[in-house]
Scaffold this active site. Structure first.
Site, PDB file in Angstrom:
ATOM      1  N   ASP A 194      70.762 -19.554  11.486  1.00 24.62           N
ATOM      2  CA  ASP A 194      70.079 -20.414  10.502  1.00 24.62           C
ATOM      3  C   ASP A 194      70.902 -20.854   9.289  1.00 24.62           C
ATOM      4  O   ASP A 194      70.428 -20.765   8.148  1.00 24.62           O
ATOM      5  CB  ASP A 194      68.808 -19.688  10.017  1.00 24.62           C
ATOM      6  CG  ASP A 194      67.807 -19.462  11.133  1.00 24.62           C
ATOM      7  OD1 ASP A 194      68.100 -19.803  12.288  1.00 24.62           O
ATOM      8  OD2 ASP A 194      66.716 -18.920  10.852  1.00 24.62           O
ATOM      9  N   CYS A 209      66.164 -13.056   9.621  1.00 23.58           N
ATOM     10  CA  CYS A 209      66.579 -13.493  10.954  1.00 23.58           C
ATOM     11  C   CYS A 209      67.766 -12.717  11.507  1.00 23.58           C
ATOM     12  O   CYS A 209      67.824 -12.428  12.700  1.00 23.58           O
ATOM     13  CB  CYS A 209      66.827 -14.995  10.954  1.00 23.58           C
ATOM     14  SG  CYS A 209      65.275 -15.896  10.774  1.00 23.58           S
ATOM     15  N   ASP A 221      66.301 -22.778  12.649  1.00 23.39           N
ATOM     16  CA  ASP A 221      64.883 -22.595  12.361  1.00 23.39           C
ATOM     17  C   ASP A 221      64.247 -23.993  12.422  1.00 23.39           C
ATOM     18  O   ASP A 221      64.762 -24.928  11.795  1.00 23.39           O
ATOM     19  CB  ASP A 221      64.751 -21.990  10.951  1.00 23.39           C
ATOM     20  CG  ASP A 221      63.552 -21.088  10.774  1.00 23.39           C
ATOM     21  OD1 ASP A 221      63.145 -20.416  11.737  1.00 23.39           O
ATOM     22  OD2 ASP A 221      63.020 -21.041   9.637  1.00 23.39           O
ATOM     23  N   HIS A 249      59.679 -25.079   4.887  1.00 22.01           N
ATOM     24  CA  HIS A 249      61.130 -25.126   5.077  1.00 22.01           C
ATOM     25  C   HIS A 249      61.458 -25.472   6.518  1.00 22.01           C
ATOM     26  O   HIS A 249      60.645 -25.251   7.422  1.00 22.01           O
ATOM     27  CB  HIS A 249      61.766 -23.763   4.722  1.00 22.01           C
ATOM     28  CG  HIS A 249      61.353 -22.671   5.672  1.00 22.01           C
ATOM     29  ND1 HIS A 249      60.157 -21.997   5.558  1.00 22.01           N
ATOM     30  CD2 HIS A 249      61.960 -22.158   6.777  1.00 22.01           C
ATOM     31  CE1 HIS A 249      60.057 -21.106   6.533  1.00 22.01           C
ATOM     32  NE2 HIS A 249      61.131 -21.189   7.297  1.00 22.01           N
ATOM     33  N   LYS A 287      64.234 -22.294  17.171  1.00 24.27           N
ATOM     34  CA  LYS A 287      63.191 -21.272  17.191  1.00 24.27           C
ATOM     35  C   LYS A 287      62.177 -21.547  16.091  1.00 24.27           C
ATOM     36  O   LYS A 287      62.481 -22.266  15.126  1.00 24.27           O
ATOM     37  CB  LYS A 287      63.803 -19.881  17.012  1.00 24.27           C
ATOM     38  CG  LYS A 287      64.506 -19.718  15.676  1.00 24.27           C
ATOM     39  CD  LYS A 287      65.088 -18.348  15.527  1.00 24.27           C
ATOM     40  CE  LYS A 287      65.769 -18.164  14.200  1.00 24.27           C
ATOM     41  NZ  LYS A 287      64.946 -18.385  13.018  1.00 24.27           N
ATOM     42  N   HIS A 319      53.341 -25.474   9.901  1.00 26.05           N
ATOM     43  CA  HIS A 319      53.568 -24.137  10.467  1.00 26.05           C
ATOM     44  C   HIS A 319      52.810 -23.063   9.689  1.00 26.05           C
ATOM     45  O   HIS A 319      52.725 -23.108   8.447  1.00 26.05           O
ATOM     46  CB  HIS A 319      55.071 -23.818  10.462  1.00 26.05           C
ATOM     47  CG  HIS A 319      55.426 -22.663  11.338  1.00 26.05           C
ATOM     48  ND1 HIS A 319      55.773 -21.433  10.825  1.00 26.05           N
ATOM     49  CD2 HIS A 319      55.449 -22.542  12.676  1.00 26.05           C
ATOM     50  CE1 HIS A 319      56.015 -20.607  11.832  1.00 26.05           C
ATOM     51  NE2 HIS A 319      55.830 -21.251  12.970  1.00 26.05           N
ATOM     52  N   HIS A 342      60.586 -25.697  12.420  1.00 25.67           N
ATOM     53  CA  HIS A 342      59.132 -25.572  12.316  1.00 25.67           C
ATOM     54  C   HIS A 342      58.407 -26.914  12.359  1.00 25.67           C
ATOM     55  O   HIS A 342      58.889 -27.897  11.766  1.00 25.67           O
ATOM     56  CB  HIS A 342      58.763 -24.884  10.997  1.00 25.67           C
ATOM     57  CG  HIS A 342      59.286 -23.494  10.834  1.00 25.67           C
ATOM     58  ND1 HIS A 342      59.106 -22.503  11.788  1.00 25.67           N
ATOM     59  CD2 HIS A 342      59.991 -22.907   9.822  1.00 25.67           C
ATOM     60  CE1 HIS A 342      59.677 -21.379  11.358  1.00 25.67           C
ATOM     61  NE2 HIS A 342      60.218 -21.596  10.181  1.00 25.67           N
TER      62      HIS A 342
HETATM   63  C1  VGL Z   1      64.199 -17.107   7.843  1.00 29.71           C
HETATM   64  C2  VGL Z   1      62.335 -16.793   6.578  1.00 29.71           C
HETATM   65  C3  VGL Z   1      61.689 -17.804   7.247  1.00 29.71           C
HETATM   66  C4  VGL Z   1      65.601 -16.696   8.142  1.00 29.71           C
HETATM   67  C5  VGL Z   1      63.563 -18.111   8.528  1.00 29.71           C
HETATM   68  O1  VGL Z   1      66.377 -17.514   8.662  1.00 29.71           O
HETATM   69  O2  VGL Z   1      65.956 -15.541   7.833  1.00 29.71           O
HETATM   70  N1  VGL Z   1      63.556 -16.442   6.883  1.00 29.71           N
HETATM   71  N2  VGL Z   1      62.312 -18.457   8.221  1.00 29.71           N
HETATM   72 ZN    ZN Z   2      61.327 -20.140   9.030  1.00 30.53          ZN
END
Ligand code: VGL
Ligand code: ZN
Length: 230
Positions: free
Chosen positions: A30, A176, A72, A106, A131, A78, A74
């Site tokens: 991410d 993550c 990431d 986000h 994802k 979401h 969404h």
């Molecule tokens: C993440 C919070 C929400 C991450 C992703 O990449 O760690 N954290 N979505």
């Molecule tokens: Zn996320």
């Protein structure tokens, strides 16, 4: 008052030098605009790890070893977003597949925030894995969504190409990267957590120390990127 000693980053035992082989893959979590300073869910100093990740990716790329970047990704409504529940970002919240906290909106599909940071060299990726696209399930891990049942396919992909060990880095240290490390280990891969190439969200309190303690308990190996040899 009941208390316990918690693991700090400086206390994590480092393994020393590790040499990469053709049974290794690099997993970069991410590295997207929204997780960098100025983004919607900014991770402090998230931009400081970009050069180091590019350098580590070079070592894998030069040997044609696999490099997986996750994104990431969404839908706009979401259920991990505080806005979906009339709550504030970082509020505590638990529901099946969601939590332990809610997030600012986000990494919405197709937005600038969901794009990879311009300086991260995704050109070296052998696989880009998205994802978090199921509206009601979050996915911190690159392997298994937060319902602890829905697989992303990464496990099967890595097994199919003969991978036995996974190096993990990227964002965020306590979400993550952490969940991906734990799941990789559970699936039988050896895991090397590259401690200097990740930064934490740090919410709720103790998210970092809890993550580090659990990974140490699970026999995940920690290194710094200068200890990774070709
Ligand atoms: C993440 C919070 C929400 C991450 C992703 O990449 O760690 N954290 N979505
Ligand atoms: Zn996320």
């Amino acid at each position: 008052m009941k208390w316990r000693i918690r693991m700090q980053i400086e206390e994590v035992p480092l393994a020393g030098f590790v040499k990469i082989t053709n049974k290794d893959a690099l997993l970069v979590l991410d590295m997207q605009n929204d997780f960098l300073p100025g983004g919607a869910l900014p991770v402090i100093d998230g931009d400081k790890i970009i050069d180091g990740i590019n350098n580590l990716a070079d070592k894998f790329h030069q040997n044609e070893y696999p490099i997986i970047f996750t994104q990431d990704w969404h839908p706009k409504d979401h259920q991990s977003f505080a806005s979906a529940h009339g709550k504030n970002p970082y509020d505590l919240f638990e529901a099946p597949g969601i939590g332990p906290i809610l997030w600012p909106d986000h990494c919405v599909q197709g937005t600038h925030g969901a794009n990879f940071a311009p300086r991260i060299q995704t050109v070296k990726a052998t696989l880009i894995l998205r994802k978090g696209f199921h509206k009601t399930i979050d996915s911190y891990s690159a392997f298994l969504e937060n319902d602890k049942n829905t697989e992303t396919g990464l496990r099967t992909y890595l097994e199919a190409i003969g991978i036995e060990r996974v190096f993990v880095c990227g964002l965020a240290m306590d979400y993550c990267v952490y969940y991906s490390a734990i799941d990789a280990k559970n699936y039988g891969f050896d895991v090397v957590y590259v401690l200097d190439l990740t930064k934490p969200v740090n919410s709720p309190e103790n998210s970092v120390s809890n993550a580090l303690q659990r990974m140490v308990d699970q026999k995940i190996i920690f290194v710094t990127s200068d200890q990774v040899l070709e």
